[in-house]
Design a protein around this motif. Structure first.
Motif, PDB file in Angstrom:
ATOM      1  N   LEU A   1       0.845  -1.187   0.000  1.00  0.00           N
ATOM      2  CA  LEU A   1       0.000   0.000   0.000  1.00  0.00           C
ATOM      3  C   LEU A   1       0.882   1.238   0.000  1.00  0.00           C
ATOM      4  O   LEU A   1       1.901   1.275   0.686  1.00  0.00           O
ATOM      5  CB  LEU A   1      -0.882   0.023   1.253  1.00  0.00           C
ATOM      6  CG  LEU A   1      -1.839  -1.150   1.441  1.00  0.00           C
ATOM      7  CD1 LEU A   1      -2.514  -1.060   2.791  1.00  0.00           C
ATOM      8  CD2 LEU A   1      -2.861  -1.195   0.341  1.00  0.00           C
ATOM      9  N   ASN A   2       0.499   2.217  -0.742  1.00  0.00           N
ATOM     10  CA  ASN A   2       1.234   3.476  -0.756  1.00  0.00           C
ATOM     11  C   ASN A   2       0.442   4.522   0.006  1.00  0.00           C
ATOM     12  O   ASN A   2      -0.736   4.735  -0.255  1.00  0.00           O
ATOM     13  CB  ASN A   2       1.461   3.946  -2.194  1.00  0.00           C
ATOM     14  CG  ASN A   2       2.423   3.038  -2.941  1.00  0.00           C
ATOM     15  OD1 ASN A   2       3.444   2.648  -2.399  1.00  0.00           O
ATOM     16  ND2 ASN A   2       2.084   2.694  -4.159  1.00  0.00           N
ATOM     17  N   GLU A   3       1.111   5.166   0.941  1.00  0.00           N
ATOM     18  CA  GLU A   3       0.494   6.219   1.745  1.00  0.00           C
ATOM     19  C   GLU A   3       1.025   7.569   1.280  1.00  0.00           C
ATOM     20  O   GLU A   3       2.231   7.713   1.062  1.00  0.00           O
ATOM     21  CB  GLU A   3       0.832   6.044   3.225  1.00  0.00           C
ATOM     22  CG  GLU A   3       0.371   4.750   3.824  1.00  0.00           C
ATOM     23  CD  GLU A   3       0.902   4.552   5.239  1.00  0.00           C
ATOM     24  OE1 GLU A   3       0.204   3.923   6.025  1.00  0.00           O
ATOM     25  OE2 GLU A   3       2.022   5.028   5.543  1.00  0.00           O
ATOM     26  N   ASN A   4       0.139   8.540   1.179  1.00  0.00           N
ATOM     27  CA  ASN A   4       0.579   9.905   0.885  1.00  0.00           C
ATOM     28  C   ASN A   4       1.162  10.567   2.122  1.00  0.00           C
ATOM     29  O   ASN A   4       1.964  11.484   2.024  1.00  0.00           O
ATOM     30  CB  ASN A   4      -0.580  10.748   0.341  1.00  0.00           C
ATOM     31  CG  ASN A   4      -1.023  10.267  -1.023  1.00  0.00           C
ATOM     32  OD1 ASN A   4      -0.210   9.776  -1.794  1.00  0.00           O
ATOM     33  ND2 ASN A   4      -2.300  10.387  -1.311  1.00  0.00           N
ATOM     34  N   ARG A   5       0.725  10.102   3.265  1.00  0.00           N
ATOM     35  CA  ARG A   5       1.255  10.544   4.557  1.00  0.00           C
ATOM     36  C   ARG A   5       1.117   9.372   5.516  1.00  0.00           C
ATOM     37  O   ARG A   5       0.293   8.489   5.290  1.00  0.00           O
ATOM     38  CB  ARG A   5       0.522  11.774   5.060  1.00  0.00           C
ATOM     39  CG  ARG A   5      -0.930  11.566   5.360  1.00  0.00           C
ATOM     40  CD  ARG A   5      -1.582  12.893   5.775  1.00  0.00           C
ATOM     41  NE  ARG A   5      -2.910  12.726   6.266  1.00  0.00           N
ATOM     42  CZ  ARG A   5      -3.963  12.366   5.552  1.00  0.00           C
ATOM     43  NH1 ARG A   5      -3.819  12.096   4.273  1.00  0.00           N
ATOM     44  NH2 ARG A   5      -5.145  12.256   6.094  1.00  0.00           N
ATOM     45  N   PRO A   6       1.897   9.329   6.588  1.00  0.00           N
ATOM     46  CA  PRO A   6       1.833   8.192   7.516  1.00  0.00           C
ATOM     47  C   PRO A   6       0.441   8.045   8.139  1.00  0.00           C
ATOM     48  O   PRO A   6      -0.112   8.999   8.680  1.00  0.00           O
ATOM     49  CB  PRO A   6       2.876   8.532   8.582  1.00  0.00           C
ATOM     50  CG  PRO A   6       3.803   9.496   7.921  1.00  0.00           C
ATOM     51  CD  PRO A   6       2.963  10.274   6.953  1.00  0.00           C
ATOM     52  N   LEU A   7      -0.115   6.841   8.025  1.00  0.00           N
ATOM     53  CA  LEU A   7      -1.449   6.563   8.556  1.00  0.00           C
ATOM     54  C   LEU A   7      -1.432   5.609   9.742  1.00  0.00           C
ATOM     55  O   LEU A   7      -2.469   5.328  10.323  1.00  0.00           O
ATOM     56  CB  LEU A   7      -2.335   5.963   7.450  1.00  0.00           C
ATOM     57  CG  LEU A   7      -2.602   6.858   6.247  1.00  0.00           C
ATOM     58  CD1 LEU A   7      -3.377   6.090   5.185  1.00  0.00           C
ATOM     59  CD2 LEU A   7      -3.354   8.113   6.671  1.00  0.00           C
ATOM     60  N   GLY A   8      -0.250   5.109  10.108  1.00  0.00           N
ATOM     61  CA  GLY A   8      -0.191   4.079  11.138  1.00  0.00           C
ATOM     62  C   GLY A   8      -0.522   2.735  10.509  1.00  0.00           C
ATOM     63  O   GLY A   8      -1.145   2.663   9.448  1.00  0.00           O
ATOM     64  N   LEU A  13      -4.637   0.098   6.627  1.00  0.00           N
ATOM     65  CA  LEU A  13      -5.541  -0.983   6.226  1.00  0.00           C
ATOM     66  C   LEU A  13      -6.789  -0.434   5.544  1.00  0.00           C
ATOM     67  O   LEU A  13      -7.420  -1.135   4.750  1.00  0.00           O
ATOM     68  CB  LEU A  13      -5.948  -1.825   7.441  1.00  0.00           C
ATOM     69  CG  LEU A  13      -4.824  -2.596   8.125  1.00  0.00           C
ATOM     70  CD1 LEU A  13      -5.359  -3.302   9.370  1.00  0.00           C
ATOM     71  CD2 LEU A  13      -4.163  -3.575   7.174  1.00  0.00           C
ATOM     72  N   ARG A  14      -7.127   0.835   5.822  1.00  0.00           N
ATOM     73  CA  ARG A  14      -8.291   1.452   5.176  1.00  0.00           C
ATOM     74  C   ARG A  14      -8.072   1.630   3.678  1.00  0.00           C
ATOM     75  O   ARG A  14      -9.027   1.836   2.934  1.00  0.00           O
ATOM     76  CB  ARG A  14      -8.591   2.808   5.816  1.00  0.00           C
ATOM     77  CG  ARG A  14      -9.052   2.705   7.254  1.00  0.00           C
ATOM     78  CD  ARG A  14      -9.366   4.067   7.811  1.00  0.00           C
ATOM     79  NE  ARG A  14      -8.180   4.915   7.803  1.00  0.00           N
ATOM     80  CZ  ARG A  14      -7.760   5.613   8.857  1.00  0.00           C
ATOM     81  NH1 ARG A  14      -8.426   5.623   9.971  1.00  0.00           N
ATOM     82  NH2 ARG A  14      -6.677   6.350   8.768  1.00  0.00           N
ATOM     83  N   LEU A  15      -6.829   1.542   3.210  1.00  0.00           N
ATOM     84  CA  LEU A  15      -6.522   1.718   1.798  1.00  0.00           C
ATOM     85  C   LEU A  15      -6.741   0.436   0.981  1.00  0.00           C
ATOM     86  O   LEU A  15      -6.662   0.465  -0.233  1.00  0.00           O
ATOM     87  CB  LEU A  15      -5.078   2.187   1.620  1.00  0.00           C
ATOM     88  CG  LEU A  15      -4.714   3.516   2.288  1.00  0.00           C
ATOM     89  CD1 LEU A  15      -3.225   3.790   2.093  1.00  0.00           C
ATOM     90  CD2 LEU A  15      -5.564   4.646   1.738  1.00  0.00           C
TER      91      LEU A  15
END
Length: 155
Positions: A1-8, A13-15
């Motif tokens: 998964l690629n995050e645009n900003r840190p999500l924890g 997992l929401r992605l």
């Protein structure tokens, strides 16, 4: 998964699409010889919504610890060692764990998800890891793993 900003870990997992079966989540900086089949069987036997891998961790206090009741000394323990279970960064989640992820797109850690599940009286269990396990997120730990691998200790 690629995050645009840190999500924890749990926030990321929401992605992804909600899984149809048990999902393994493991921190990327963990090296282990854990028997994942045994962990999965334990998870199923306990009908857990989330199983967290735990590891015993001991730390020693290099001083005498003084217990007090106000100014009165009640006990002195010379250089005690404390042992506790710590989160090993390895999780098994059932699809319904995803029901406890918040809709907001901010950071949400696995510890937040565990607390949400426990608060909702969902079954969360711990699985003790006895096999080799090392978090290699720090340079000195990475170097220790290199030595363990060379010595054949990393399983």
């Amino acid at each position: 998964l690629n995050e645009n900003r840190p999500l924890g870990t749990a926030g990321s997992l929401r992605l992804m699409e909600r899984p149809e079966s048990t999902l393994l989540v493991i921190n990327g900086d963990v090296l282990t010889s854990l028997d994942f089949r045994a962990m999965r069987a334990f998870h199923a036997d306990h009908r857990a919504v989330l199983t967290v891998g735990v590891r015993k961790y001991a730390f020693s206090v290099p001083y005498g610890v003084v217990d007090c009741d106000g100014p009165a000394v009640t006990r002195l323990r010379e250089k005690p060692t404390y042992t506790s279970f710590v989160n090993a960064g390895i999780y098994l989640l059932e699809p319904r764990a995803f029901d406890h992820l918040p809709d907001a797109d901010g950071p949400f850690n696995m510890t937040d998800l565990i607390e949400a599940l426990v608060s909702a009286s969902e079954p969360v269990v711990s699985f003790p890891i006895h096999e080799y396990w090392m978090d290699i997120g720090q340079p000195e730990d990475y170097e220790a793993v290199q030595r363990d691998v060379a010595a054949g200790l990393a399983g």
